[in-house]
Design a protein around this motif. Structure first.
Motif, PDB file in Angstrom:
ATOM      1  N   CYS A 119       2.405  13.843  23.190  1.00 42.83           N
ATOM      2  CA  CYS A 119       2.954  14.948  23.291  1.00 42.83           C
ATOM      3  C   CYS A 119       3.142  16.607  23.896  1.00 42.83           C
ATOM      4  N   GLN A 120       1.728  16.613  24.194  1.00 44.36           N
ATOM      5  CA  GLN A 120       1.264  17.837  23.973  1.00 44.36           C
ATOM      6  C   GLN A 120       0.773  18.624  23.170  1.00 44.36           C
ATOM      7  N   VAL A 121       0.268  18.482  22.092  1.00 39.61           N
ATOM      8  CA  VAL A 121       0.884  18.982  20.297  1.00 39.61           C
ATOM      9  C   VAL A 121      -0.477  18.431  20.491  1.00 39.61           C
ATOM     10  N   ALA A 122      -1.208  20.000  19.027  1.00 42.35           N
ATOM     11  CA  ALA A 122      -2.112  19.944  18.511  1.00 42.35           C
ATOM     12  C   ALA A 122      -1.699  19.947  16.806  1.00 42.35           C
ATOM     13  N   VAL A 123      -2.031  18.781  15.791  1.00 39.91           N
ATOM     14  CA  VAL A 123      -1.391  19.290  14.728  1.00 39.91           C
ATOM     15  C   VAL A 123      -2.943  19.252  14.222  1.00 39.91           C
ATOM     16  N   THR A 176       4.563  32.402  18.378  1.00 40.09           N
ATOM     17  CA  THR A 176       5.433  31.874  18.122  1.00 40.09           C
ATOM     18  C   THR A 176       6.310  30.782  19.235  1.00 40.09           C
ATOM     19  N   ASP A 177       6.171  30.762  20.789  1.00 39.33           N
ATOM     20  CA  ASP A 177       6.155  30.328  21.477  1.00 39.33           C
ATOM     21  C   ASP A 177       5.474  29.061  21.949  1.00 39.33           C
ATOM     22  N   TYR A 178       4.528  28.894  20.344  1.00 39.84           N
ATOM     23  CA  TYR A 178       3.995  27.899  20.657  1.00 39.84           C
ATOM     24  C   TYR A 178       3.443  26.754  19.203  1.00 39.84           C
ATOM     25  N   VAL A 179       4.819  27.412  18.220  1.00 40.84           N
ATOM     26  CA  VAL A 179       4.759  26.820  16.734  1.00 40.84           C
ATOM     27  C   VAL A 179       5.954  26.276  17.357  1.00 40.84           C
ATOM     28  N   LEU A 180       5.601  24.624  17.652  1.00 46.81           N
ATOM     29  CA  LEU A 180       7.436  23.595  17.334  1.00 46.81           C
ATOM     30  C   LEU A 180       6.952  22.847  15.881  1.00 46.81           C
ATOM     31  N   GLY A 181       6.189  23.485  14.972  1.00 50.18           N
ATOM     32  CA  GLY A 181       6.056  22.984  13.583  1.00 50.18           C
ATOM     33  C   GLY A 181       5.703  23.233  12.616  1.00 50.18           C
ATOM     34  N   LEU A 182       5.905  23.252  11.317  1.00 52.19           N
ATOM     35  CA  LEU A 182       5.158  23.816  10.259  1.00 52.19           C
ATOM     36  C   LEU A 182       5.093  23.065   8.770  1.00 52.19           C
ATOM     37  N   ALA A 224       0.113  23.319  11.039  1.00 55.36           N
ATOM     38  CA  ALA A 224       0.889  23.929  12.399  1.00 55.36           C
ATOM     39  C   ALA A 224       0.558  22.862  12.646  1.00 55.36           C
ATOM     40  N   LEU A 225       1.900  22.206  14.045  1.00 57.92           N
ATOM     41  CA  LEU A 225       2.549  21.620  14.935  1.00 57.92           C
ATOM     42  C   LEU A 225       2.088  22.724  16.358  1.00 57.92           C
ATOM     43  N   LEU A 226       1.051  23.090  17.638  1.00 52.64           N
ATOM     44  CA  LEU A 226       1.007  23.796  17.910  1.00 52.64           C
ATOM     45  C   LEU A 226       1.774  23.151  19.601  1.00 52.64           C
ATOM     46  N   ARG A 227       2.535  23.838  20.497  1.00 56.75           N
ATOM     47  CA  ARG A 227       2.323  22.699  21.343  1.00 56.75           C
ATOM     48  C   ARG A 227       1.252  23.601  23.005  1.00 56.75           C
ATOM     49  N   LEU A 228       1.318  23.004  23.585  1.00 60.72           N
ATOM     50  CA  LEU A 228      -0.057  22.609  24.539  1.00 60.72           C
ATOM     51  C   LEU A 228       0.593  22.707  25.534  1.00 60.72           C
ATOM     52  N   VAL A 229       0.178  23.230  26.436  1.00 56.71           N
ATOM     53  CA  VAL A 229       0.410  23.429  28.220  1.00 56.71           C
ATOM     54  C   VAL A 229      -0.908  22.675  29.203  1.00 56.71           C
ATOM     55  N   PRO A 230      -1.237  22.205  30.295  1.00 57.98           N
ATOM     56  CA  PRO A 230      -1.612  21.840  31.130  1.00 57.98           C
ATOM     57  C   PRO A 230      -3.709  22.836  31.154  1.00 57.98           C
ATOM     58  N   ALA A 231      -4.290  22.470  31.449  1.00 58.61           N
ATOM     59  CA  ALA A 231      -5.313  23.483  31.513  1.00 58.61           C
ATOM     60  C   ALA A 231      -4.788  24.527  32.710  1.00 58.61           C
ATOM     61  N   GLN A 232      -5.769  25.348  32.088  1.00 60.81           N
ATOM     62  CA  GLN A 232      -5.128  26.782  33.110  1.00 60.81           C
ATOM     63  C   GLN A 232      -5.960  26.730  34.281  1.00 60.81           C
ATOM     64  N   GLN A 233      -4.945  26.449  35.463  1.00 62.84           N
ATOM     65  CA  GLN A 233      -6.014  27.655  36.823  1.00 62.84           C
ATOM     66  C   GLN A 233      -6.852  28.133  37.108  1.00 62.84           C
ATOM     67  N   ALA A 234      -7.816  28.174  38.062  1.00 63.46           N
ATOM     68  CA  ALA A 234      -8.069  28.940  38.666  1.00 63.46           C
ATOM     69  C   ALA A 234      -8.137  30.497  38.432  1.00 63.46           C
TER      70      ALA A 234
END
Length: 471
Positions: A119-123, A176-182, A224-234
């Motif tokens: 899900c690309q989410v951190a709980v 707030t752009d990364y909070v999917l749930g609380l 908190a359920l936090l949305r994640l994204v792929p690792a940052q590029q160089a």
């Protein structure tokens, strides 16, 4: 229109009344959860703002899970005892300053982090540090972008409470752009779950977003359920020096006119010299200001973006522009920017500002800050998340000198007034807390303040949650 405080805030339990019923709280929680040792209470009174109005709590409660948070809040609701939620204590606006007769509800023991790769989410529990979340998700090739300067020591609960941003927010947004749930414990002790791992969900009112940035005044976040994204590029890093702060600010406006770098930070001469005094890092002490910018655009677009940023800097009168693709070299400049707060703190007592404007008005805001510093006779070094118009003027004063404190306080109010006059904000990411609440009605106006107070009264009618913060 006369604006009244939330119902009940004038009739909270006194310290004597709270101590009298404290045994019931101690008995409802595991041994060692409730702390009353005076030395320990003293260590939980302040956040980093060192708010002089901080009170003394009757106890510090350190729950291990949501059920224990509920027990503490239910006790507080029954006895009308103030509750001040606290994360890592790294806040800069007095948002977790203790109040007399209340309890500090420290979430430091709730540190669990789980990663759902599919899900690309951190709980995440609220006591987990921002850096701990970043490290945990990086093991799965993922990234949690919100990046406060204090990321190594600030908690996710505090980040949610203030809607924290940081160095990467110019491109990647704020908390707030990364909070999917609380999961939130309300003022009556109920535990509610808002949102979830779903990316899209528009069922009902957006209550989830209401709690992000509410500074512990509406409920206590326990997960908190936090949305994640792929690792940052160089990244490629650009560092430009300018003869004046105004020239650097004009370069920012030029860069943002057509570009969206992954980082665009400003340091004025005073902050540069503070960093060099604190820890020599080879920064140009003679420059009127420095910009530290990064691009993580993919492929050849990264080089093109850096070239465009360099052109904007030179058009604004840059004295020198340095570019590197070496990650280690680039990180040193970012580290220098992050070092500004502790470096300036070594110069004296601080009053910390967090004012912001639309990017085109950044030169006006920086000019106003310089004018206020001269008028009040105080030093105000400035660092800024310049790419989104969020500045951190840091007022330095002598705490032992009443005149110095008075001039600093006058400058503090004047800086906020200047931001409001430029259609800006008194806080971009640190929160209103207790140190800026006097200016909040000036920014919001009577009608919007009334809406805020109506929401507070609906969710916390007795006014037990973080009284004195925000309003």
């Amino acid at each position: 229109m006369t604006l009244a405080p939330p119902t009940g805030t004038t009739s909270l339990a006194s310290a004597e009344e709270a101590r009298a019923v404290l045994p019931a709280l101690v008995g409802s929680l595991p041994p060692g959860t409730v702390l009353t040792d005076p030395d320990l209470l003293e260590s939980y009174r302040f956040d980093w703002s060192r708010d002089p109005g901080a009170g003394t709590p009757v106890a510090v409660v350190r729950p291990a899970d949501a059920a224990e948070v509920q027990a503490a809040v239910r006790w507080a609701a029954e006895h009308r005892v103030a509750v001040v939620p606290r994360g890592a204590g790294s806040g800069l606006s007095g948002g977790s300053s203790a109040v007399d007769g209340g309890i500090v509800l420290s979430l430091e023991r709730m540190r669990a982090v789980e990663v759902d790769v599919d899900c690309q989410v951190a709980v995440v529990e609220p006591g987990a540090l921002n850096a701990e979340v970043k490290a945990a998700v990086a093991q799965h090739g993922l990234w949690y972008p919100p990046d406060p300067s204090s990321f190594e020591i600030c908690s996710i609960g505090g980040n949610v409470a203030t809607n924290a941003g940081g160095l990467c927010c110019v491109k990647y947004g704020v908390t707030t752009d990364y909070v999917l749930g609380l999961d939130v414990v309300l003022a009556d002790g109920r535990l509610v779950t808002l949102g979830g791992k779903r990316i899209k969900d528009v069922a009902g009112l957006s209550l989830l977003k209401l709690f992000v940035g509410s500074e512990g005044t509406l409920g206590v976040v326990t997960r908190a359920l936090l949305r994640l994204v792929p690792a940052q590029q160089a990244c490629s890093t650009l560092v430009a020096s300018f003869p004046t702060v105004d020239a650097a600010a004009r370069a920012v406006v030029g860069i943002r006119r057509g570009l969206r770098p992954s980082m665009l930070e400003l340091m004025d001469q005073a902050s540069v010299n503070a960093v060099e005094d604190h820890r020599a890092m080879g920064l140009d002490r003679d420059a009127g200001a420095l910009l530290v910018a990064q691009s993580d655009a993919p492929g050849t677009s990264r080089a093109a973006e850096v070239v465009a940023m360099e052109e904007a800097c030179r058009a604004a009168g840059a004295l020198e522009v340095f570019v590197t693709d070496d990650p280690a070299e680039g990180s040193l400049f970012v580290e220098a920017r992050r070092a500004a707060f502790p470096a300036i703190g070594a110069r004296g007592a601080l009053m910390l500002e967090d004012v912001g404007v639309a990017v085109p008005r950044l030169p006006e805001l920086l000019a106003a800050i310089a004018r206020i510093a001269a008028e009040e006779g105080v030093e105000i070094p400035v660092v800024a998340h310049a790419g989104d118009g969020n500045t951190h003027p840091i007022i330095v004063f002598d705490e032992a000198d009443p005149d110095s404190r008075a001039r600093a306080a006058a400058a503090f109010e004047a800086v906020m007034a200047a931001a409001i006059a430029l259609d800006g904000t008194i806080t971009g990411e640190h929160g209103v807390g207790r140190t800026k609440k006097g200016a909040l009605p000036d920014q919001l106006g009577d009608d919007v303040m009334s809406l805020n107070l109506a929401v507070k009264a609906a969710l916390d009618p007795a006014g037990i949650l973080n009284p004195g913060a925000l309003w």
